[in-house]
Design an enzyme around this catalytic site. Structure first.
Site, PDB file in Angstrom:
ATOM      1  N   LYS A 115       0.928  -1.002   0.197  1.00 54.69           N
ATOM      2  CA  LYS A 115       0.016   0.294  -0.150  1.00 54.69           C
ATOM      3  C   LYS A 115       0.974   1.159  -0.391  1.00 54.69           C
ATOM      4  CE  LYS A 115      -4.291  -1.801   1.952  1.00 54.69           C
ATOM      5  NZ  LYS A 115      -5.694  -1.201   2.481  1.00 54.69           N
ATOM      6  N   LYS A 198      -3.641  -9.697  -6.864  1.00 57.41           N
ATOM      7  CA  LYS A 198      -4.944  -9.660  -5.843  1.00 57.41           C
ATOM      8  C   LYS A 198      -6.354  -8.601  -7.174  1.00 57.41           C
ATOM      9  CE  LYS A 198      -7.637  -8.658  -2.154  1.00 57.41           C
ATOM     10  NZ  LYS A 198      -7.274  -8.593  -0.738  1.00 57.41           N
ATOM     11  N   LYS A 201     -10.582  -3.918  -4.831  1.00 56.40           N
ATOM     12  CA  LYS A 201     -11.795  -2.785  -5.321  1.00 56.40           C
ATOM     13  C   LYS A 201     -11.040  -1.082  -5.021  1.00 56.40           C
ATOM     14  CE  LYS A 201     -13.421  -3.259  -0.270  1.00 56.40           C
ATOM     15  NZ  LYS A 201     -12.767  -3.549   0.137  1.00 56.40           N
TER      16      LYS A 201
END
Ligand code: TRP
Length: 331
Positions: A115, A198, A201
């Site tokens: 992240k 992955k 969203k």
């Protein structure tokens, strides 16, 4: 609460529209756990703040997530469904557990490293401390089992370590939670154009992702465009054939079939035909889900009642843990 059943905890971050990855990896399995466990399902809106700053979409997202829980068969009379931010005890425990977690442990978290690259301009401390809040979610309810996707396994390990450390210092206080990863294949659905990462969203390229609110046309488009390989032979091997393996995974998980059975069914099918059949199956499943979703989404007072009642129930358990821990620590 009947204490003979183990306590199960899980949560999803309302940081955007949910994807079939979230559905397959978690909430699809949630309703069937209700008969064997006391289930506590949270909407982790405080976690969403780490990457999310748009207030009106957060408000939408929270309610959308709740409606997906309900559409997937979670029964608010059987399970506790609540918004993390409505139960302030999560923040209270969060601070305490901060003092039992080492900087070095957090620095090793793979999700934080990933992240930090994606949100390079906003590497806030919340992003760094995220796994402690997650540990607080879990430990506050003395959970026995935590239902997670494979990517959250490291975070759960941390929660277990924190609990062990705390128990070692102060005597047995926390239950040590076990992870429950629903199915070795379906727990991680990959991005359609890049099946080595992955499905997320928050992916900026929407062709990587099938959202639960996508219509039939976009499901067909995205599946058609998805990356495979040039072999035109369908079998599962996530190392050499990540694209087709991911599509097989999606098919098997949504149909709740064994992946090897699915492999056999499509052994002689071309990629083109398989993609067509897969897109049909996904859009049928989504249209059933979406019908239920819209039914709930149009009933705001009902949703508010569920969240109020859920927070009331969650607080009763959470407050007991906080009182006990305050006593134990001399606070
Ligand atoms: N971090 C989880 C995810 O992104 C969501 C989450 C928050 C969670 N708190 C949790 C999952 C506690 C399990 C238990 O998927």
């Amino acid at each position: 609460m009947n204490l003979l059943k183990p306590i199960l905890f899980s949560a999803v971050q309302p940081s955007g529209t949910l994807t079939i990855g979230n559905y397959i990896g978690s909430i699809l399995h949630w309703s069937s756990m209700q008969t064997t466990h006391h289930c506590i399902y949270s909407i982790a809106d405080l976690h969403a703040l780490t990457v999310f700053k748009n207030i009106s979409s957060l408000q939408q997202s929270k309610l959308d997530t709740l409606c997906f829980y309900l559409s997937a068969g979670i029964n608010p009379k059987q399970s506790i469904i609540f918004l993390q931010s409505q139960v302030h005890q999560h923040c209270q425990l969060n601070w305490i557990l901060n003092c039992y977690t080492y900087f070095g442990e957090l620095k090793r978290m793979v999700q934080f490293k990933q992240k930090s690259k994606i949100y390079a301009k906003n590497i806030n401390s919340g992003l760094f401390n995220y796994p402690i809040l997650m540990s607080s979610d879990i430990l506050l309810y003395q959970s026995n089992v935590v239902l997670i996707g494979k990517d959250q396994k490291q975070h759960l390990e941390l929660a277990r370590n924190i609990a062990h450390r705390f128990n070692f210092l102060h005597g047995k206080f926390f239950n040590i939670p076990d992870s429950y990863i629903p199915n070795k294949y379906s727990c991680k659905i990959m991005a359609l154009l890049n099946p080595t990462i992955k499905m997320s969203k928050t992916d900026v390229n929407h062709n990587n992702v099938i959202f639960l609110l996508d219509n039939k046309k976009s499901v067909f488009n995205k599946i058609n465009k998805s990356v495979t390989d040039s072999e035109n032979k369908i079998f599962y091997n996530s190392d050499t054939k990540p694209g087709i393996s991911n599509l097989l995974n999606i098919y098997a998980s949504l149909k709740r079939q064994n992946i090897h059975e699915v492999e056999k069914i499509f052994k002689k099918t071309s990629y083109k035909d398989f993609k067509y059949l897969l897109a049909c199956m996904i859009s049928n499943k989504l249209s059933v889900l979406q019908e239920k979703f819209h039914y709930f989404r149009n009933n705001l007072p009902y949703l508010k009642n569920i969240l109020d009642y859920g927070a009331y129930q969650a607080k009763k358990i959470a407050q007991k843990t906080i009182e006990n821990i305050y006593n134990l620590l001399g606070l």
